[in-house]
Design a protein around this motif. Sequence first.
Motif, short mmCIF file in Angstrom:
data_model
loop_
_atom_site.label_atom_id
_atom_site.label_comp_id
_atom_site.label_asym_id
_atom_site.label_seq_id
_atom_site.Cartn_x
_atom_site.Cartn_y
_atom_site.Cartn_z
N GLN A 16 50.63 37.49 37.28
CA GLN A 16 49.31 37.40 36.66
C GLN A 16 49.49 37.24 35.16
OE1 GLN A 16 47.05 40.96 35.69
NE2 GLN A 16 45.48 40.21 37.08
N LEU A 22 41.35 41.04 27.92
CA LEU A 22 40.57 41.68 28.97
C LEU A 22 41.18 43.02 29.28
CD1 LEU A 22 40.22 38.74 31.51
CD2 LEU A 22 38.36 39.75 30.23
N SER A 23 40.32 43.97 29.64
CA SER A 23 40.84 45.28 30.00
C SER A 23 41.49 45.21 31.37
CB SER A 23 39.70 46.30 30.02
OG SER A 23 38.91 46.08 31.16
N ASP A 24 42.24 46.22 31.66
CA ASP A 24 42.92 46.28 32.95
C ASP A 24 41.93 46.17 34.10
OD1 ASP A 24 45.62 48.34 34.18
OD2 ASP A 24 45.59 46.27 33.50
N GLU A 26 38.94 44.85 34.07
CA GLU A 26 38.36 43.52 34.18
C GLU A 26 39.34 42.56 34.83
OE1 GLU A 26 37.56 43.07 30.08
OE2 GLU A 26 35.42 43.41 30.29
N LYS A 27 40.60 42.66 34.41
CA LYS A 27 41.61 41.77 34.99
C LYS A 27 41.67 41.96 36.49
CE LYS A 27 44.84 41.92 31.23
NZ LYS A 27 46.18 42.28 30.79
N LYS A 28 41.63 43.21 36.91
CA LYS A 28 41.71 43.50 38.35
C LYS A 28 40.54 42.88 39.08
CE LYS A 28 44.09 47.68 39.72
NZ LYS A 28 44.18 49.09 39.34
#
Lengths: 153, 825
Positions: A16, A22-24, A26-28
Amino acid sequence: MQFMLRFSTQGKLRLQKCHVPLSDKEKKKITRELVQMVLARKPKMRSFLEWRDLKIVYKIIHASVYFCCAIEDQDNELITLEIIHRYVELLDKYFVSVCELNIIFNFEKAYFILDEFLLGGEVQETSKKNVLKAIEQADLLQEPRHEYFNVPV
Amino acid sequence: MPAPIRLRELIRTIRTARTQAEEREMIQKECAAIRSSFREEDNTYRCRNVAKLLYMHMLGYPAHFGQLECLKLIASQKFTDKRIGYLGAMLLLDERQDVHLLMTNCIKNDLNHSTQFVQGLALCTLGCMGSSEMCRDLAGEVEKLLKTSNSYLRKKAALCAVHVIRKVPELMEMFLPATKNLLNEKNHGVLHTSVVLLTEMCERSPDMLAHFRKNEKLVPQLVRILKNLIMSGYSPEHDVSGISDPFLQVRILRLLRILGRNDDDSSEAMNDILAQVATNTETSKNVGNAILYETVLTIMDIKSESGLRVLAINILGRFLLNNDKNIRYVALTSLLKTVQTDHNAVQRHRSTIVDCLKDLDVSIKRRAMELSFALVNGNNIRGMMKELLYFLDSCEPEFKADCASGIFLAAEKYAPSKRWHIDTIMRVLTTAGSYVRDDAVPNLIQLITNSVEMHAYTVQRLYKAILGDYSQQPLVQVAAWCIGEYGDLLVSGQCEEEEPIQVTEDEVLDILESVLISNMSTSVTRGYALTAIMKLSTRFTCTVNRIKKVVSIYGSSIDVELQQRAVEYNALFKKYDHMRSALLERMPVMEKVTTNGPTEIVQTNGETEPAPLETKPPPSGPQPTSQANDLLDLLGGNDITPVIPTAPTSKPASAGGELLDLLGDISLTGAPTAAPTPASVPQISQPPFLLDGLSSQPLFNDITAGIPSITAYSKNGLKIEFTFERSNTNPSVTVITIQASNSTELDMTDFVFQAAVPKTFQLQLLSPSSSIVPAFNTGTITQVIKVLNPQKQQLRMRIKLTYNHKGSAMQDLAEVNNFPPQSWQ
């Protein structure tokens, strides 16, 4: 390119790379959404999707792994397919006929190779040879007694 | 403490887990071990631990406690540590955390490291996730590296600079000097990244753009490089399927696009090379098409000459024939963007586009549909419509509404004949009837009304259509309306266009009643059906009793709408039968109004009037009844416009099909709305006064009192008094309330009051309170007249009175001249 994902047909994430802050969490969330969207696609459908205000380009490699890139509106979708293709070739060359297990056990290498090919979402080197040369030379710098590092067999 | 397990071993172990729970347990155990290892500040195994953490993070587990450790790795002298450390920074940190600022110093040092690969790591990390602060601090270092002769570093510095500029646009200037000779490089990596950098700068700053155009003569340089790429022989290093460095070609084309946009000179300078790329690029593989695609985008965006544009569109046309659906998709998207500007060129590919309607891919179909509608014109309408109707038949439901609307629009604009138009509409209604939008129904009805010679044909076709199936509401609504209007043509078998069918009045009523009863019919549809039945009472001869029965049954319907209509139609049969034929007359041809607002009303030639009696449209001017003729004759004038007390017209073109034919919908809703001001209904050719009328009362609540009333007529015991009101909102309007009283010993029955005014005025007569003037002044008939007097001329009126008194029919004419000045000034 805003992000690139690599995941298995079961939806397991293998790589990834994100170029926007982006925060963790949001990324997830984004990853989950994109993975779901792409996995829902049937085999003969086109490789481009619209998602939020981005274009999604995806490709399935060897029927086992998906690559998915999110590009901006003014980016060229067709050349993005070529970028994916080139990256797969690089992995192929480095691992000497890549198989999925190789990538899993050497996931950090996949990132290193990507970082010699792209930077900030843009292509930095268009010569396959040069990318591989850089990686090989960098590998040589690695202190050999670090056992985490295996030279791929 | 035993040495932490190796990365590969961990991966192997985790993969043996059979359940999610098992995996979680392993991970938790390992995380705990890693945590304690971190606490011991062990330099040897830190790298291994962070690597394991990164793996677990990729599986979805939290790894934030490793963030600081990444920084320690970056600060280490070992290359392996740095490699993993920087990777960890890119994966675990984002610029919102303060931790990352601590990296700045490390990065700065590493940017100046003796080993290029370390410098590379730093550049990569900065270019990937550097925050604005970091970029500001380190921009100088990046700029330095941009000028180095080491191409490995130069290319990375260029992309790093791109990131810096995106984060801190003000810093763009500082990179300008370094860009001077970037394009003289031989190294493709540097060339590519330089082009990206230049693109970024030109896109962001018009000044930069101008600078690069004029001073740096960027265009010739790029043209030269591109030319070399195309002309040069096979270069194994950069070759992809026979094309030399497609990535670089695409990037150059994109930069050319920006440079040529809105600039004639630049566009001219790149004309040749674009033509060359367009014609020489191999199209068998995706890579060639990628270049062609970019070329087309560029050609369409710059000021290219028409030959080039045609070339571009032809390329897109060829794309449409490509087996690869990606390419077809991309082509349709581009064509959609260019169809407005290069219409004729796109037209040539119409048949290919139409073929795409049959594509399996939904998005391709949609784009093909949109394009098809854009390409319809007077010449190809018949052929195109055939294809589009076929598409409507077979496409997915999500398209049907849009397709139907598009077909209606196209048909309206380009219909070659009325019959064709009606046929097309019929086809749409029958195949996609339930997907047709609500506002299409009034439009269709208006269209049908205006195709006077097609009435018989239309009603026949519609009748046949709903005979089999009356579930599609828009179709049934239109059909019901038509049957109501033209039912007489239907039973008399007058159709010329096709074989007339034999149908009796009873059969027609059967179908309308079925619609009324059917569970599938909506309330609106039922309203249409009931009104249609009512209208047929004047058009049919043998079934009037049946109609009366039906109407009276629905007087107790649960549906309030239906009930109200039925009750009023009943009243029409009973008390106002003498008005029924006039009220239910054929609709006149309507003027077309093109805007679509909820307050919009299509004016008919008749007057409009709200009334408690919701009945049918008035006879229009050109078809005056005998009463009007009388008045005209008697009043001897072509300077007088006769007015007959009539009922309101329907408002065919309001929003929402239910407003169509909605007689006095205003009274229906019970809450009279304020009249739309003249400004809100711009297209109406009739004076806004008429709209006032539609809103019944409130307009005239603002009364200016104090205007003296007059006796307009007094003769033979009949006295008629006028009282006046002026509207505050519309000073040209005067409301006159007449009161008729009877001082004789016998009632006056069947009393009808009529009035006429000079041509410069307009008159509206509302319904009288009754038709009997009781004897001995025991009661009065009141009636309201509204007069519009825009020119503020002196009010004059001629009145005609008819009534039965003492067994004989009485009639009188008079002139009213004694209007007080306040009533018209």
